[in-house]
Design an enzyme around this catalytic site. Sequence first.
Site, mmCIF file in Angstrom:
data_model
loop_
_atom_site.group_PDB
_atom_site.id
_atom_site.type_symbol
_atom_site.label_atom_id
_atom_site.label_comp_id
_atom_site.label_asym_id
_atom_site.label_seq_id
_atom_site.Cartn_x
_atom_site.Cartn_y
_atom_site.Cartn_z
ATOM 1 N N ASP A 1 0.960 -1.136 0.096
ATOM 2 C CA ASP A 1 -0.117 0.085 -0.169
ATOM 3 C C ASP A 1 0.952 1.363 0.089
ATOM 4 O O ASP A 1 1.715 1.543 0.865
ATOM 5 C CB ASP A 1 -0.845 0.224 1.079
ATOM 6 C CG ASP A 1 -2.028 1.157 1.156
ATOM 7 O OD1 ASP A 1 -2.799 1.311 0.427
ATOM 8 O OD2 ASP A 1 -1.321 2.172 1.983
ATOM 9 N N TYR B 1 3.236 9.666 -0.719
ATOM 10 C CA TYR B 1 4.186 9.297 0.112
ATOM 11 C C TYR B 1 5.613 9.492 -0.397
ATOM 12 O O TYR B 1 6.695 9.245 0.168
ATOM 13 C CB TYR B 1 4.021 7.872 0.551
ATOM 14 C CG TYR B 1 2.803 7.113 1.276
ATOM 15 C CD1 TYR B 1 1.758 8.253 1.781
ATOM 16 C CD2 TYR B 1 2.341 5.794 1.240
ATOM 17 C CE1 TYR B 1 0.712 7.826 2.411
ATOM 18 C CE2 TYR B 1 1.169 5.671 1.681
ATOM 19 C CZ TYR B 1 0.384 6.568 2.420
ATOM 20 O OH TYR B 1 -0.962 6.307 2.964
ATOM 21 N N LYS C 1 -2.568 5.774 -4.580
ATOM 22 C CA LYS C 1 -3.667 6.799 -4.149
ATOM 23 C C LYS C 1 -3.619 8.030 -4.786
ATOM 24 O O LYS C 1 -2.229 8.616 -5.086
ATOM 25 C CB LYS C 1 -3.805 7.022 -2.633
ATOM 26 C CG LYS C 1 -3.742 5.672 -1.827
ATOM 27 C CD LYS C 1 -4.107 5.810 -0.480
ATOM 28 C CE LYS C 1 -3.689 4.659 0.439
ATOM 29 N NZ LYS C 1 -2.337 4.584 0.567
ATOM 30 N N HIS D 1 -7.538 9.563 -2.186
ATOM 31 C CA HIS D 1 -7.010 9.490 -0.777
ATOM 32 C C HIS D 1 -7.878 10.389 0.212
ATOM 33 O O HIS D 1 -7.902 9.836 1.384
ATOM 34 C CB HIS D 1 -5.633 10.301 -0.995
ATOM 35 C CG HIS D 1 -4.454 9.666 -0.060
ATOM 36 N ND1 HIS D 1 -3.384 9.685 -0.295
ATOM 37 C CD2 HIS D 1 -4.685 9.699 1.309
ATOM 38 C CE1 HIS D 1 -2.635 9.409 0.832
ATOM 39 N NE2 HIS D 1 -3.446 9.282 1.783
HETATM 40 N N1 LIG Z 1 -5.245 6.407 3.559
HETATM 41 C C1 LIG Z 1 -4.570 7.278 4.625
HETATM 42 O O1 LIG Z 1 -4.970 8.424 4.819
HETATM 43 C C2 LIG Z 1 -3.619 6.687 5.390
HETATM 44 C C3 LIG Z 1 -3.197 7.311 6.650
HETATM 45 C C4 LIG Z 1 -2.207 6.660 7.152
HETATM 46 C C5 LIG Z 1 -1.700 5.364 6.860
HETATM 47 N N2 LIG Z 1 -1.989 4.731 5.727
HETATM 48 C C6 LIG Z 1 -1.553 3.479 5.308
HETATM 49 O O2 LIG Z 1 -1.612 2.516 6.404
HETATM 50 C C7 LIG Z 1 -0.364 1.889 6.813
HETATM 51 C C8 LIG Z 1 -0.229 1.666 8.114
HETATM 52 O O3 LIG Z 1 -0.484 2.551 9.038
HETATM 53 P P1 LIG Z 1 0.661 3.682 9.642
HETATM 54 O O4 LIG Z 1 2.002 3.232 9.031
HETATM 55 O O5 LIG Z 1 0.295 4.981 9.903
HETATM 56 O O6 LIG Z 1 0.749 2.951 11.197
HETATM 57 P P2 LIG Z 1 0.672 1.429 12.091
HETATM 58 O O7 LIG Z 1 0.793 0.488 10.936
HETATM 59 O O8 LIG Z 1 -0.529 1.477 12.969
HETATM 60 O O9 LIG Z 1 1.978 1.681 12.673
HETATM 61 C C9 LIG Z 1 3.175 1.728 12.529
HETATM 62 C C10 LIG Z 1 4.195 1.988 13.501
HETATM 63 O O10 LIG Z 1 4.202 0.602 14.271
HETATM 64 C C11 LIG Z 1 5.408 0.038 14.546
HETATM 65 N N3 LIG Z 1 5.329 -1.240 14.459
HETATM 66 C C12 LIG Z 1 4.881 -1.955 13.189
HETATM 67 N N4 LIG Z 1 4.720 -3.261 13.482
HETATM 68 C C13 LIG Z 1 4.987 -3.397 14.907
HETATM 69 C C14 LIG Z 1 5.098 -4.533 15.910
HETATM 70 N N5 LIG Z 1 4.903 -5.638 15.583
HETATM 71 N N6 LIG Z 1 5.452 -4.255 17.125
HETATM 72 C C15 LIG Z 1 5.468 -2.724 17.635
HETATM 73 N N7 LIG Z 1 5.768 -1.926 16.601
HETATM 74 C C16 LIG Z 1 5.322 -1.998 15.452
HETATM 75 C C17 LIG Z 1 6.026 0.743 13.192
HETATM 76 O O11 LIG Z 1 7.540 0.794 13.570
HETATM 77 P P3 LIG Z 1 8.758 0.191 12.649
HETATM 78 O O12 LIG Z 1 8.480 0.735 11.333
HETATM 79 O O13 LIG Z 1 9.998 0.625 13.249
HETATM 80 O O14 LIG Z 1 8.592 -1.128 12.944
HETATM 81 C C18 LIG Z 1 5.729 2.177 13.133
HETATM 82 O O15 LIG Z 1 6.147 2.903 14.146
HETATM 83 C C19 LIG Z 1 0.517 3.086 6.205
HETATM 84 O O16 LIG Z 1 1.679 2.687 6.043
HETATM 85 C C20 LIG Z 1 -0.167 3.588 5.001
HETATM 86 O O17 LIG Z 1 0.226 2.499 4.033
HETATM 87 C C21 LIG Z 1 -2.953 5.483 4.996
#
Ligand SMILES: NC(=O)c1ccc[n+]([C@@H]2O[C@H](COP(=O)([O-])OP(=O)(O)OC[C@H]3O[C@@H](n4cnc5c(N)ncnc54)[C@H](OP(=O)(O)O)[C@@H]3O)[C@@H](O)[C@H]2O)c1
Length: 288
Positions: free
Chosen positions: A47, A52, A77, A110
């Site tokens: 994704d 990004y 997106k 998005h």
């Molecule tokens: N459509 C939208 O508006 C939107 C907005 C935000 C995000 N997204 C998408 O959703 C994806 C996921 O959301 P997100 O990146 O915001 O947040 P998330 O997946 O909730 O959290 C990522 C964070 O958690 C840590 N982490 C990951 N796995 C872990 C585990 N097993 N144990 C402990 N810590 C862990 C990561 O650190 P490390 O990398 O250091 O492991 C990072 O700091 C994004 O990458 C993006 O593709 C979309």
Amino acid sequence: MTTDDFFVLNNGIKMPCRGLGVFQNKNPETCEESILCAINRGYRMIDTAAVYGNEEAVGRAIKNCGVPRGQLFITTKLWYADCSRDMAKRALDRSLKKLGLDYVDLYLIHEPYGWIKSAWRGLEESVEEGKVRAIGVSNFGMAELKKLLVQANIAPAVDQIELHPYFQRAELVGFLQQNGILAEAWAPFAEGKRGIFTHPVLTDIAKKHGCTVAQLILAWLHARGIAVIPKSVRPERIAENFDFLGISPDEEDMRAVAALDGGESLFPWDKGWRRPMRKIMGFFHTGF
Ligand SMILES: NC(=O)c1ccc[n+]([C@@H]2O[C@H](COP(=O)([O-])OP(=O)(O)OC[C@H]3O[C@@H](n4cnc5c(N)ncnc54)[C@H](OP(=O)(O)O)[C@@H]3O)[C@@H](O)[C@H]2O)c1
């Protein structure tokens, strides 16, 4: 409809139930490495988004991963600044070029700003042109979806929204399911906010199932029929976040997690820098 490994979208296309998110993974080497690691572990869905700034790195990983393109599911997106029919089509061409692909599997609007109706036509035409297999939206609430559903020739297949134990959105998820739109969770771990990985309720349930809190959260979302795209750059976490399908939270677990819902976004759209943007772009809602 779901089997363990994938969901079937409303156009019949199979979408993996879990993928790797690459938001805030801007360093090109790290981004490419984390995707190669994920694909090697078994992930087939990535994704990304134009905004990004890492579509080239994603493209390099796709090219170098050794897995045939047809077995991968790539989402990108459309940013709100390109939200009209012609701009959307040009933006998609730019994304495809950066990704080194001739189609993406899923293309999402998005955010619900801009000329949505016009942009949606652009996305529908891109499906007809074979540049996109499925189209959807992100961060759309019920009101915005209702408007879109009335006007669309192709109904959105997915709504990618903030979803985690602290913001569970039962009403919106129910609406999506009633309308055949797959809910996909962004920030499934709330980006680690509010001590989510050490929350005592989640820790206890995870202990009961012999899994980590991260795996429990992903299993809980999966049990609600929601696709997940956790982000990590660490190989051990990338592996951990893939291995949750055997975990089945029971009714008591589901009730306990449900009680953690705060009913509010941890990434509010109406606060900070988003407020002036929303006001300006809100003008264009008249052209929906
Ligand atoms: N459509 C939208 O508006 C939107 C907005 C935000 C995000 N997204 C998408 O959703 C994806 C996921 O959301 P997100 O990146 O915001 O947040 P998330 O997946 O909730 O959290 C990522 C964070 O958690 C840590 N982490 C990951 N796995 C872990 C585990 N097993 N144990 C402990 N810590 C862990 C990561 O650190 P490390 O990398 O250091 O492991 C990072 O700091 C994004 O990458 C993006 O593709 C979309």
